[in-house]
Design a protein around this motif. Structure first.
Motif, PDB file in Angstrom:
ATOM      1  N   PHE A   1      35.450  46.644  35.172  1.00 25.54           N
ATOM      2  CA  PHE A   1      35.657  46.017  34.851  1.00 25.54           C
ATOM      3  C   PHE A   1      34.824  44.407  35.637  1.00 25.54           C
ATOM      4  O   PHE A   1      35.231  43.530  35.177  1.00 25.54           O
ATOM      5  CB  PHE A   1      37.158  45.581  35.966  1.00 25.54           C
ATOM      6  CG  PHE A   1      37.712  46.206  35.059  1.00 25.54           C
ATOM      7  CD1 PHE A   1      38.910  45.003  34.098  1.00 25.54           C
ATOM      8  CD2 PHE A   1      38.703  46.958  35.856  1.00 25.54           C
ATOM      9  CE1 PHE A   1      40.374  45.971  33.858  1.00 25.54           C
ATOM     10  CE2 PHE A   1      39.937  47.482  34.399  1.00 25.54           C
ATOM     11  CZ  PHE A   1      40.899  46.687  33.541  1.00 25.54           C
TER      12      PHE A   1
ATOM     13  N   VAL B   1      46.007  43.416  33.990  1.00 21.71           N
ATOM     14  CA  VAL B   1      44.096  43.611  34.646  1.00 21.71           C
ATOM     15  C   VAL B   1      44.685  43.606  36.199  1.00 21.71           C
ATOM     16  O   VAL B   1      44.906  44.288  36.767  1.00 21.71           O
ATOM     17  CB  VAL B   1      43.159  42.263  34.246  1.00 21.71           C
ATOM     18  CG1 VAL B   1      43.977  40.629  34.624  1.00 21.71           C
ATOM     19  CG2 VAL B   1      41.998  42.257  35.338  1.00 21.71           C
TER      20      VAL B   1
ATOM     21  N   TRP C   1      42.296  46.428  37.416  1.00 22.86           N
ATOM     22  CA  TRP C   1      41.307  46.159  38.189  1.00 22.86           C
ATOM     23  C   TRP C   1      41.397  45.883  39.508  1.00 22.86           C
ATOM     24  O   TRP C   1      41.361  46.921  40.256  1.00 22.86           O
ATOM     25  CB  TRP C   1      40.371  45.001  37.757  1.00 22.86           C
ATOM     26  CG  TRP C   1      39.582  44.575  38.052  1.00 22.86           C
ATOM     27  CD1 TRP C   1      38.576  45.492  39.507  1.00 22.86           C
ATOM     28  CD2 TRP C   1      39.075  42.891  38.300  1.00 22.86           C
ATOM     29  NE1 TRP C   1      37.204  44.890  39.526  1.00 22.86           N
ATOM     30  CE2 TRP C   1      37.569  43.340  39.079  1.00 22.86           C
ATOM     31  CE3 TRP C   1      38.778  41.648  37.867  1.00 22.86           C
ATOM     32  CZ2 TRP C   1      37.410  42.308  40.110  1.00 22.86           C
ATOM     33  CZ3 TRP C   1      38.158  40.697  38.124  1.00 22.86           C
ATOM     34  CH2 TRP C   1      37.139  41.300  39.228  1.00 22.86           C
ATOM     35  N   HIS C   2      42.462  45.587  39.940  1.00 17.96           N
ATOM     36  CA  HIS C   2      42.827  44.953  41.257  1.00 17.96           C
ATOM     37  C   HIS C   2      44.185  44.904  41.118  1.00 17.96           C
ATOM     38  O   HIS C   2      44.716  43.489  41.125  1.00 17.96           O
ATOM     39  CB  HIS C   2      41.873  44.071  41.601  1.00 17.96           C
ATOM     40  CG  HIS C   2      42.192  43.798  43.247  1.00 17.96           C
ATOM     41  ND1 HIS C   2      41.691  44.176  44.416  1.00 17.96           N
ATOM     42  CD2 HIS C   2      42.846  43.614  44.157  1.00 17.96           C
ATOM     43  CE1 HIS C   2      41.917  44.189  45.201  1.00 17.96           C
ATOM     44  NE2 HIS C   2      43.242  43.532  45.653  1.00 17.96           N
TER      45      HIS C   2
END
Length: 290
Positions: free
Chosen positions: A44, A66, A72-73
């Protein structure tokens, strides 16, 4: 309004759409199939850096999957009822100059639900005046979202696995072999919407197999009929009064299918530009945070 330029990304499971926004204006946009499932483990930061570089290295505001536990987080969830300031107050920043919008959850009693990405569009539709402050909104898709808006806030919502169920039936169910033909808002689809009012859904689904064996269904119509059964059941469960307006964040085929099903179920569909809604929502979040 801050007016500072930024990059907004609606980053979903299978694709992403990027907007370069200056003030309230979109000056550039791109769409690709680099959804979160296309990003390799640990990839990412590189993917975000490349996207950022293509748009002048501006700060970024990301929304959608995302920010999920598969993205990603994990940006967490804001409980409903929620408004755009609530989302802006709980942004997560994994890197300098980059923030991720949280999702919205419902966790009351025995019914739990979550959304991620749709909240920006739903609240953005109200922000842009595309839907009234008190309204029923629907965003169809793999997991269709039905949202009750009260006073401009996202008061409550329900997720229906309508699109995913159609895909699972076609790929893995006994009736999958019969689900041939194109799906559109045609006679077979409308027949399915009508049938789901009189038959229980599970029995009606098996009836697709029986009708094929007995020669009672024209070849190439079963897929549209099953789509009508599923979307019709979805719409009938939400429309509680005759003439109820449903503000529909959709276009193309999904707009045609849900508009037809809503009408048969006794409601009225009002189409809303989902891209304009996203831009309005994400811009407002950006302005609040700035």
């Amino acid at each position: 309004m801050s007016g500072a330029a930024f990059i907004a990304v609606d980053w979903g499971t299978t694709n992403r759409r990027t907007y370069l926004i200056e003030g309230a204006d979109v000056v550039a946009t791109e769409r690709d199939e680099m959804g979160i499932l296309s990003i390799p483990a640990g990839g990412f930061p590189k993917a975000v850096a490349a996207l950022r570089a293509r748009h002048g290295g501006l700060p970024m505001l990301l929304a959608g999957m995302v920010g999920s536990n598969r993205g990603w987080h994990d940006a967490g969830y804001v409980p409903a009822p929620a408004a755009l300031p609530d989302l802006a107050a709980h942004l997560v920043s994994p890197l300098d100059g980059i923030a991720i919008v949280p999702g919205v959850c419902r966790d009351v009693g025995r019914r739990q639900d979550v959304m991620r990405g749709e909240e920006v569009q739903l609240l953005g539709a109200i922000e842009a005046g595309l839907a009234p402050a008190d309204a029923l909104l629907c965003q169809p898709g793999t997991h269709a979202k039905w949202a009750t808006m009260e006073g401009g806030t996202l008061a409550d919502f329900t997720t229906a696995m309508t699109g995913e169920m159609f895909a699972l039936l076609k790929a893995h169910a006994l009736i999958g072999g019969e689900m041939a033909g194109e799906v559109d808002a045609d006679d077979a689809f409308c027949e399915g919407v009508a049938a789901c009012a009189d038959e229980d859904l599970l029995a009606a689904l098996f009836g697709v197999r029986a009708a094929s064996i007995l020669g009672r269904r024209a070849p190439g119509t079963a897929a549209a009929y099953v789509s009508g059964l599923l979307i019709g059941s979805d719409c009938r469960a939400r429309i509680t009064q005759p003439g109820q307006r449903v503000h529909l964040l959709a276009n193309g085929l999904l707009a045609r299918l849900y508009s037809a099903a809503i009408a048969i179920a006794g409601g009225e569909a009002v189409l809303v530009d989902s891209h304009a809604a996203f831009v309005a929502g994400i811009t407002r979040i950006w302005d609040i945070k700035s």
